[in-house]
Scaffold this active site. Sequence first.
Site, mmCIF file in Angstrom:
data_model
loop_
_atom_site.group_PDB
_atom_site.id
_atom_site.type_symbol
_atom_site.label_atom_id
_atom_site.label_comp_id
_atom_site.label_asym_id
_atom_site.label_seq_id
_atom_site.Cartn_x
_atom_site.Cartn_y
_atom_site.Cartn_z
ATOM 1 N N ASP A 98 32.467 19.836 -18.235
ATOM 2 C CA ASP A 98 32.464 18.715 -19.184
ATOM 3 C C ASP A 98 33.421 17.607 -18.753
ATOM 4 O O ASP A 98 33.116 16.422 -18.919
ATOM 5 C CB ASP A 98 32.816 19.194 -20.600
ATOM 6 N N ASN A 103 44.832 30.999 -8.014
ATOM 7 C CA ASN A 103 45.056 31.925 -6.890
ATOM 8 C C ASN A 103 44.834 31.318 -5.508
ATOM 9 O O ASN A 103 45.053 31.982 -4.501
ATOM 10 C CB ASN A 103 44.215 33.208 -7.042
ATOM 11 N N GLU A 138 31.442 20.588 -4.805
ATOM 12 C CA GLU A 138 31.999 21.925 -5.058
ATOM 13 C C GLU A 138 32.219 22.627 -3.719
ATOM 14 O O GLU A 138 31.334 22.580 -2.855
ATOM 15 C CB GLU A 138 30.979 22.723 -5.886
ATOM 16 N N ASN A 160 37.511 23.146 -5.641
ATOM 17 C CA ASN A 160 37.301 24.590 -5.576
ATOM 18 C C ASN A 160 37.881 25.141 -6.875
ATOM 19 O O ASN A 160 39.088 25.405 -6.957
ATOM 20 C CB ASN A 160 38.001 25.198 -4.360
ATOM 21 N N ARG A 194 28.355 37.498 -2.318
ATOM 22 C CA ARG A 194 29.343 38.440 -2.853
ATOM 23 C C ARG A 194 28.810 39.048 -4.166
ATOM 24 O O ARG A 194 27.607 39.220 -4.309
ATOM 25 C CB ARG A 194 30.690 37.721 -3.016
ATOM 26 N N ARG A 218 46.431 36.834 -0.417
ATOM 27 C CA ARG A 218 45.341 37.435 -1.197
ATOM 28 C C ARG A 218 44.170 37.790 -0.274
ATOM 29 O O ARG A 218 43.726 36.971 0.535
ATOM 30 C CB ARG A 218 44.880 36.516 -2.325
ATOM 31 N N ARG A 224 29.545 35.943 -8.944
ATOM 32 C CA ARG A 224 30.013 34.792 -8.165
ATOM 33 C C ARG A 224 28.874 33.822 -7.803
ATOM 34 O O ARG A 224 29.106 32.729 -7.319
ATOM 35 C CB ARG A 224 30.745 35.250 -6.899
ATOM 36 N N HIS A 273 33.011 30.310 -12.229
ATOM 37 C CA HIS A 273 32.042 31.225 -12.823
ATOM 38 C C HIS A 273 32.159 31.319 -14.341
ATOM 39 O O HIS A 273 31.444 32.110 -14.960
ATOM 40 C CB HIS A 273 32.204 32.617 -12.180
ATOM 41 N N ILE A 305 35.794 28.789 -0.105
ATOM 42 C CA ILE A 305 36.209 29.280 1.213
ATOM 43 C C ILE A 305 35.252 30.389 1.658
ATOM 44 O O ILE A 305 34.770 30.401 2.783
ATOM 45 C CB ILE A 305 37.677 29.779 1.136
ATOM 46 N N SER A 306 34.987 31.311 0.748
ATOM 47 C CA SER A 306 34.080 32.431 1.057
ATOM 48 C C SER A 306 32.652 32.041 0.691
ATOM 49 O O SER A 306 32.426 31.023 0.016
ATOM 50 C CB SER A 306 34.500 33.665 0.254
HETATM 51 C C1 DQA Z 1 36.506 31.138 -4.255
HETATM 52 C C2 DQA Z 1 35.448 32.153 -4.670
HETATM 53 C C3 DQA Z 1 35.651 32.558 -6.118
HETATM 54 O O1 DQA Z 1 34.644 33.483 -6.512
HETATM 55 C C4 DQA Z 1 37.010 33.229 -6.288
HETATM 56 O O2 DQA Z 1 37.236 33.549 -7.635
HETATM 57 C C5 DQA Z 1 38.122 32.425 -5.725
HETATM 58 C C6 DQA Z 1 37.909 31.674 -4.489
HETATM 59 C C7 DQA Z 1 36.396 30.762 -2.756
HETATM 60 O O3 DQA Z 1 36.997 29.756 -2.388
HETATM 61 O O4 DQA Z 1 35.754 31.467 -1.981
HETATM 62 O O5 DQA Z 1 39.239 32.462 -6.226
HETATM 63 O O6 DQA Z 1 36.315 29.957 -5.005
#
Ligand code: DQA
Length: 143
Positions: free
Chosen positions: A86, A10, A97, A73, A106, A17, A110, A79, A100-101
């Site tokens: 692995d 996504n 890691e 990402n 949250r 989104r 998450r 999660h 973005i959010s």
């Molecule tokens: C995300 C945060 C994840 O919880 C979420 O499922 C995403 C984007 C972020 O970049 O903030 O798809 O990884």
Amino acid sequence: MKILVINGPNINMLGLREPEIYGNKTYTDLLEHIKTHCDKKNIDVEFFQSNHEGAIVDAIQDAYKKIDGIVINPAAYTHTSVAILDALKAVSIPTVEVHISNVDEREAFRKISYIRPYCKNTVSGLGFDSYTVAIDFLEEYLK
Ligand code: DQA
């Protein structure tokens, strides 16, 4: 120095989104943002995005002996995915890691990240700058 930036499910839908969480800019804008940063620093960068867990595992395996550092990402797979953890352990490439959010502010699910204990660092909640901060960290780390 060669960096691979991996994005999970996504992330290709950025701009569309949940703009109140992820902003109005697109996945193409994200790649441009990262590429401009890397060009300035003379860092060689490659991109990979997939909505499929196995394809992300394949991309990590393909990076073995070709890539110096990974910025990932894993999106929703953060999660849930033991397979991505692995794969990262298997290739043993220094990894950061990113999110973005701010995943820690949250929903409770998450806050769980399967890859976090393996990663050298986590950068979360800085929008597209999460990626550039992660690249700067890797640059220092790999010196
Ligand atoms: C995300 C945060 C994840 O919880 C979420 O499922 C995403 C984007 C972020 O970049 O903030 O798809 O990884």
